[in-house]
Scaffold this motif. Structure first.
Motif, PDB file in Angstrom:
ATOM      1  N   ASP A  75       0.806  -1.218   0.000  1.00 41.93           N
ATOM      2  CA  ASP A  75       0.000   0.000   0.000  1.00 41.93           C
ATOM      3  C   ASP A  75       0.839   1.268   0.000  1.00 41.93           C
ATOM      4  N   GLU A  76       2.154   1.145  -0.186  1.00 44.78           N
ATOM      5  CA  GLU A  76       3.021   2.317  -0.205  1.00 44.78           C
ATOM      6  C   GLU A  76       2.752   3.142  -1.454  1.00 44.78           C
ATOM      7  N   PRO A  77       2.625   4.458  -1.340  1.00 45.16           N
ATOM      8  CA  PRO A  77       2.270   5.300  -2.489  1.00 45.16           C
ATOM      9  C   PRO A  77       3.240   5.212  -3.656  1.00 45.16           C
ATOM     10  N   GLY A  78       4.519   5.026  -3.379  1.00 42.16           N
ATOM     11  CA  GLY A  78       5.506   5.013  -4.451  1.00 42.16           C
ATOM     12  C   GLY A  78       5.827   3.647  -5.016  1.00 42.16           C
ATOM     13  N   LEU A  79       5.214   2.605  -4.486  1.00 41.95           N
ATOM     14  CA  LEU A  79       5.543   1.241  -4.900  1.00 41.95           C
ATOM     15  C   LEU A  79       5.164   1.012  -6.357  1.00 41.95           C
ATOM     16  N   ALA A  80       6.138   0.501  -7.155  1.00 40.64           N
ATOM     17  CA  ALA A  80       5.876   0.287  -8.578  1.00 40.64           C
ATOM     18  C   ALA A  80       6.337  -1.077  -9.082  1.00 40.64           C
ATOM     19  N   SER A  81       7.215  -1.752  -8.361  1.00 39.75           N
ATOM     20  CA  SER A  81       7.758  -3.011  -8.897  1.00 39.75           C
ATOM     21  C   SER A  81       7.793  -4.108  -7.836  1.00 39.75           C
ATOM     22  N   ARG A  97      -0.730  -3.014  -7.724  1.00 39.28           N
ATOM     23  CA  ARG A  97      -0.280  -2.844  -9.103  1.00 39.28           C
ATOM     24  C   ARG A  97       1.198  -3.193  -9.192  1.00 39.28           C
ATOM     25  N   THR A  98       1.598  -3.839 -10.280  1.00 39.38           N
ATOM     26  CA  THR A  98       2.959  -4.334 -10.402  1.00 39.38           C
ATOM     27  C   THR A  98       3.667  -3.733 -11.619  1.00 39.38           C
ATOM     28  N   GLU A  99       4.950  -4.027 -11.711  1.00 43.76           N
ATOM     29  CA  GLU A  99       5.737  -3.600 -12.859  1.00 43.76           C
ATOM     30  C   GLU A  99       5.267  -4.266 -14.147  1.00 43.76           C
ATOM     31  N   LEU A 100       4.672  -5.456 -14.044  1.00 44.69           N
ATOM     32  CA  LEU A 100       4.145  -6.120 -15.234  1.00 44.69           C
ATOM     33  C   LEU A 100       2.940  -5.348 -15.773  1.00 44.69           C
TER      34      LEU A 100
END
Length: 293
Positions: free
Chosen positions: A122-128, A275-278
């Motif tokens: 749930d971290e706002p900057g998490l992307a991968s 949401r993931t990097e994929l």
């Protein structure tokens, strides 16, 4: 790969030989293919099992793009291990164990740059989070076969989790009895990281070098889309027990530990609202421009 070199040099300082390795998944600007490369998409190298290749400087994607592991092989003048992550964490663990046996390795150290391997989702900057979760879950499986340690290098240096968020997770590791220790980047190893980065494209690991040299404040990476807080924390590597981490601290790795494939792991995280990097790479392949990468 460059962050792993820092930990490898630490091992070398204790008299240990090392083999570097990594996952066959380049960032989208380097390899505009959405997702990781499977074994049948790796050209060159020598097979070490069903999901691992011993790569040299000529190992590439089908389109001729060198992997980071290939570039690192050229830099250190030694072959590296290239992992196919598509079969899921249990298969990755089997492949690492098999490669370690062939190469005569008696310890596996899995290194994450930035600290998002410990993300909660749930971290706002998490992307991968996807590859990290699968690889930490693999470390948990691998520990049943081979002594295994996990590590975070350059806390916050990839612009995903903030230094404070990483410190919070490190505190959770300590409370769970999983934290094994920490090490600071030395001037000599910082020079090695900087030199390696000329051959192996990286921004996050270079941020750790800047932290080690005393810089503070903010820096931008990823074409200005990500902000990194430069602090002394970024010069540290935290080592931890992956089994306890998966059990007590890392919910994403725990969630994907039984997923039979990377796609299945992706579905697990999607159902959890992560949401993931994929997702990001597939959106870019469709010509979309995600708001945060």
């Amino acid at each position: 790969m460059v962050g792993a070199l820092a930990a490898a040099r630490l091992c070398q300082s204790f008299g240990a030989e090392f083999r570097l390795g990594g996952v066959a998944w380049e960032r989208f600007p380097i390899d505009p293919y959405p997702g990781p490369r499977s074994l049948d998409q790796i050209r060159g190298g020598k097979h070490l099992g069903p999901a691992a290749v011993l790569a040299d400087e000529n190992t590439t994607t089908p389109e001729g793009v060198p992997f980071s592991e290939s570039r690192m092989a050229a830099f250190i003048c030694s072959e590296t291990v290239l992992l196919d992550v598509t079969p899921g964490s249990a298969a990755v663990a089997e492949s690492i164990a098999g490669a370690a046996k062939i190469l005569g390795c008696d310890l596996c150290l899995l290194v994450d740059v930035g600290g998002d391997v410990l993300a909660q989702g749930d971290e706002p900057g998490l992307a991968s989070p996807l590859c990290d979760a699968v690889m930490l879950a693999a470390a948990g499986h691998l520990a049943e076969k081979l002594p295994t340690v996990a590590a975070v290098f350059g806390a916050g240096c990839d612009g995903e989790l903030t230094p404070d968020e990483v410190l919070e997770r490190v505190g959770e590791l300590a409370r769970a009895g999983a934290l094994l220790g920490a090490w600071g980047l030395t001037p000599a190893v910082a020079e090695q990281i900087e030199a390696a980065a000329r051959s192996v494209p990286t921004e996050a690991s270079l941020m750790a070098v800047r932290c080690a040299r005393g810089e503070s404040g903010t820096a931008r990476i990823r074409s200005g889309k990500r902000t990194v807080q430069l602090t002394p924390l970024g010069a540290l590597t935290f080592f931890f027990d992956p089994v306890l981490a998966v059990r007590e601290v890392a919910p994403l790795a725990r969630a994907v530990a039984e997923a039979a494939t990377l796609e299945a792991a992706q579905e697990v995280l999607t159902r959890g609202g992560v949401r993931t990097e994929l997702d990001l790479e597939r959106a870019r392949a469709r010509g979309e421009q995600p708001p945060l990468e």
